[in-house]
Design a protein around this motif. Structure first.
Motif, PDB file in Angstrom:
ATOM      1  N   VAL A  47       0.841  -1.187   0.000  1.00 36.48           N
ATOM      2  CA  VAL A  47       0.000   0.000   0.000  1.00 36.48           C
ATOM      3  C   VAL A  47       0.886   1.250   0.000  1.00 36.48           C
ATOM      4  N   ALA A  48       1.807   1.305   0.963  1.00 36.72           N
ATOM      5  CA  ALA A  48       2.674   2.476   1.081  1.00 36.72           C
ATOM      6  C   ALA A  48       3.918   2.105   1.870  1.00 36.72           C
ATOM      7  N   ARG A  49       4.978   2.866   1.640  1.00 40.93           N
ATOM      8  CA  ARG A  49       6.238   2.621   2.299  1.00 40.93           C
ATOM      9  C   ARG A  49       6.918   3.935   2.619  1.00 40.93           C
ATOM     10  N   VAL A  50       7.585   3.966   3.775  1.00 45.30           N
ATOM     11  CA  VAL A  50       8.400   5.112   4.137  1.00 45.30           C
ATOM     12  C   VAL A  50       9.804   4.602   4.408  1.00 45.30           C
ATOM     13  N   SER A  51      10.778   5.300   3.883  1.00 42.85           N
ATOM     14  CA  SER A  51      12.163   4.839   3.950  1.00 42.85           C
ATOM     15  C   SER A  51      12.748   5.096   5.337  1.00 42.85           C
ATOM     16  N   PRO A  52      13.920   4.542   5.601  1.00 39.83           N
ATOM     17  CA  PRO A  52      14.617   4.900   6.844  1.00 39.83           C
ATOM     18  C   PRO A  52      14.921   6.393   6.862  1.00 39.83           C
ATOM     19  N   ILE A  53      15.106   6.916   8.052  1.00 38.05           N
ATOM     20  CA  ILE A  53      15.447   8.322   8.200  1.00 38.05           C
ATOM     21  C   ILE A  53      16.921   8.502   7.850  1.00 38.05           C
ATOM     22  N   THR A  54      17.211   9.398   6.925  1.00 32.97           N
ATOM     23  CA  THR A  54      18.590   9.742   6.592  1.00 32.97           C
ATOM     24  C   THR A  54      18.747  11.245   6.761  1.00 32.97           C
ATOM     25  N   TRP A  55      19.921  11.742   6.395  1.00 27.38           N
ATOM     26  CA  TRP A  55      20.132  13.181   6.545  1.00 27.38           C
ATOM     27  C   TRP A  55      19.246  13.988   5.620  1.00 27.38           C
ATOM     28  N   THR A  56      18.687  13.337   4.607  1.00 27.17           N
ATOM     29  CA  THR A  56      17.776  14.032   3.694  1.00 27.17           C
ATOM     30  C   THR A  56      16.321  13.811   4.061  1.00 27.17           C
ATOM     31  N   ASP A  57      16.063  13.218   5.221  1.00 22.30           N
ATOM     32  CA  ASP A  57      14.705  12.900   5.665  1.00 22.30           C
ATOM     33  C   ASP A  57      14.199  11.638   4.983  1.00 22.30           C
ATOM     34  N   ALA A  58      13.042  11.174   5.368  1.00 30.65           N
ATOM     35  CA  ALA A  58      12.491   9.941   4.829  1.00 30.65           C
ATOM     36  C   ALA A  58      11.730  10.227   3.543  1.00 30.65           C
ATOM     37  N   THR A  59      11.687   9.242   2.670  1.00 28.62           N
ATOM     38  CA  THR A  59      10.903   9.345   1.440  1.00 28.62           C
ATOM     39  C   THR A  59       9.754   8.359   1.508  1.00 28.62           C
ATOM     40  N   THR A  60       8.711   8.669   0.761  1.00 35.38           N
ATOM     41  CA  THR A  60       7.527   7.820   0.756  1.00 35.38           C
ATOM     42  C   THR A  60       7.197   7.353  -0.651  1.00 35.38           C
ATOM     43  N   HIS A  61       6.573   6.191  -0.721  1.00 35.26           N
ATOM     44  CA  HIS A  61       6.121   5.630  -1.991  1.00 35.26           C
ATOM     45  C   HIS A  61       4.748   5.013  -1.776  1.00 35.26           C
ATOM     46  N   TYR A  62       3.941   5.015  -2.844  1.00 30.83           N
ATOM     47  CA  TYR A  62       2.579   4.528  -2.758  1.00 30.83           C
ATOM     48  C   TYR A  62       2.230   3.646  -3.943  1.00 30.83           C
ATOM     49  N   ALA A  63       1.364   2.694  -3.687  1.00 28.05           N
ATOM     50  CA  ALA A  63       0.766   1.953  -4.793  1.00 28.05           C
ATOM     51  C   ALA A  63      -0.092   2.914  -5.612  1.00 28.05           C
ATOM     52  N   ASP A  64      -0.165   2.674  -6.906  1.00 26.13           N
ATOM     53  CA  ASP A  64      -0.932   3.572  -7.774  1.00 26.13           C
ATOM     54  C   ASP A  64      -2.391   3.675  -7.335  1.00 26.13           C
ATOM     55  N   SER A  65      -2.924   2.597  -6.801  1.00 29.28           N
ATOM     56  CA  SER A  65      -4.342   2.553  -6.437  1.00 29.28           C
ATOM     57  C   SER A  65      -4.689   3.462  -5.267  1.00 29.28           C
ATOM     58  N   VAL A  66      -3.694   3.910  -4.504  1.00 27.16           N
ATOM     59  CA  VAL A  66      -3.984   4.731  -3.327  1.00 27.16           C
ATOM     60  C   VAL A  66      -3.350   6.118  -3.401  1.00 27.16           C
ATOM     61  N   LYS A  67      -2.600   6.387  -4.440  1.00 27.91           N
ATOM     62  CA  LYS A  67      -1.957   7.699  -4.570  1.00 27.91           C
ATOM     63  C   LYS A  67      -2.994   8.808  -4.542  1.00 27.91           C
ATOM     64  N   GLY A  68      -2.681   9.841  -3.764  1.00 32.43           N
ATOM     65  CA  GLY A  68      -3.592  10.976  -3.649  1.00 32.43           C
ATOM     66  C   GLY A  68      -4.679  10.789  -2.609  1.00 32.43           C
TER      67      GLY A  68
END
Length: 127
Positions: A47-68
């Motif tokens: 459904v969705a994922r958040v990356s580990p925290i790095t110096w650039t902050d965390a990034t997120t990704h989503y399945a197309d079906s739930v984006k937005g």
């Protein structure tokens, strides 16, 4: 290591729910955290994922079906990952699982990449 998911329930189409997953026993900010779901008779899907925290902050990704519609976030002070779900649709009905793991680059959609799992919480969206 424990992951405890909560927040599921019954909601009408167009409504909102917030799922929470509290973790213990791991250095939470170092791990990928994700929500998967599994509907009856179907495979478990990202459904969705958040990356580990790095110096650039965390990034997120989503399945197309739930984006937005869905938003994932993590709070390292409480070791919690949250999934805010808006504009829910009947096809969002499933058991939702939180997961954490050390995910290989480009493999964040695969359940096999996540070592730690919560028990699942049922989300039912009525039409």
């Amino acid at each position: 290591v424990q992951l405890q998911a909560s927040g599921g329930g019954l909601v009408q189409a167009g409504g909102s729910l917030t799922l929470s997953c509290t973790t213990s026993g791991l250095t939470f900010w170092r791990y990928d955290a994700a929500w998967f779901r599994q509907a009856p008779g179907k495979d478990r899907e990202i459904v969705a994922r958040v990356s580990p925290i790095t110096w650039t902050d965390a990034t997120t990704h989503y399945a197309d079906s739930v984006k937005g519609r869905f938003s994932i976030s993590r709070d390292v002070s409480t070791n919690t990952v949250t999934l805010q779900m808006n504009n829910l649709k009947p096809e969002d009905t499933a058991v939702y699982y939180c997961a954490a793991g050390s995910v290989r680059s480009g493999s964040w959609t695969s359940p096999n990449e996540y070592e730690h799992w919560g028990q699942g919480t049922l989300v039912t969206v009525s039409s």
